[in-house]
Design a protein around this motif. Structure first.
Motif, PDB file in Angstrom:
ATOM      1  N   GLU A  64      78.282   7.810  84.151  1.00  0.00           N
ATOM      2  CA  GLU A  64      77.468   7.129  83.143  1.00  0.00           C
ATOM      3  C   GLU A  64      77.544   5.615  83.313  1.00  0.00           C
ATOM      4  N   GLU A  72      82.362  12.252  84.461  1.00  0.00           N
ATOM      5  CA  GLU A  72      81.092  12.052  83.756  1.00  0.00           C
ATOM      6  C   GLU A  72      81.002  10.657  83.165  1.00  0.00           C
ATOM      7  N   LYS A  73      82.111  10.162  82.616  1.00  0.00           N
ATOM      8  CA  LYS A  73      82.115   8.819  82.048  1.00  0.00           C
ATOM      9  C   LYS A  73      81.903   7.767  83.136  1.00  0.00           C
TER      10      LYS A  73
END
Length: 256
Positions: free
Chosen positions: A56, A52-53
């Motif tokens: 992003e 997810e990071k």
């Protein structure tokens, strides 16, 4: 304790020291061994957070490709058609969680997906520094979990030992067996047994997914390099020495 007991203990200590010196090898000053059982659901949670990071940081195309490659990996391994309705990391993680009984290391699908996209982002740049390493470093720094150790040592062996001891105290250290060896030349050797990422590693190697400098990629060595840099404030890279997963892999973390 009797005189006889004290003598026996002294002899045992001498024998142990001799055997330890032989087993460590002439270039090894000291070593630490860390062991932990694999918790598939917890591993999936950690890997999901990293994915997810990264999504992003690099945007929707990165996320889409991670999902595409991870689903392909898992469906081929299980011999089943992947769901067609997954379009975010959360949904992907839930799908992989539902497959843990069939494939306990289902989180490796996500590791493979990230590594595959990493190769595309690196392209032909010629650098051995992966995109994943940069984002992993940011995750550690933003979390603040290593703040108390920053600057506490300039030695990579001591840095990794402190971190693994910290993680072990909260039951969050890396699964499998990790042996850290402090070498006489100042480098750190890491020996890995029962690697939790073996499924992803084998698939990457079968597809020829190497670092741009032609050396093998290793998530655990990448992680160790990032931790050493954060704690010591120096720059490091790694080199794989032995690659026979899951029985045994090893490599060096060295300054650059």
């Amino acid at each position: 304790m009797t005189t006889s007991d004290r003598l026996k203990k002294a002899v045992d200590n001498i024998v142990f020291s001799i055997l330890r010196g032989v087993s460590l090898g002439s270039d090894v000053i000291d070593e630490k061994i860390f062991k932990s059982e694999v918790d598939p659901a917890l591993m999936l949670s950690f890997v999901k957070f990293a994915a997810e990071k990264m999504a992003e940081t690099f945007g929707p195309t990165y996320k889409r490709l991670i999902i595409e490659y991870a689903l392909k990996f898992e469906s081929e391994l299980l011999g089943e058609r992947p769901p067609e309705t997954i379009d975010d990391i959360e949904q992907l993680a839930n799908y992989l969680l539902s497959r843990i009984e069939k494939h306990p290391k289902s989180y490796c699908a996500l590791v493979y997906g990230m590594s595959k996209v990493d190769q595309l982002l690196q392209g032909g740049s010629g650098t051995a520094r992966s995109v994943s390493a940069s984002v992993l470093k940011k995750i550690f720094e933003d979390s603040g979990m290593l703040n108390q150790l920053i600057g506490s040592t300039a030695n990579p062996y001591e840095a990794l030992t402190k971190v693994e001891e910290l993680l072990a105290s909260i039951k969050a250290n890396m699964p499998g067996e990790i042996v850290l060896q402090n070498l006489s030349n100042g480098n750190l050797r890491i020996i890995i047994r029962d690697c939790p990422y073996v499924d992803a590693c084998k698939r990457m190697r079968s597809e020829g997914l190497w670092r741009p400098d032609g050396t093998p990629e290793c998530y655990l060595l990448t992680r160790s390099t990032v931790i050493a840099e954060i704690i010591t404030g120096k720059q490091y890279d790694y080199k794989v020495e032995e690659l026979t997963p899951p029985e045994r892999c090893s490599g060096y973390v060295h300054p650059i």
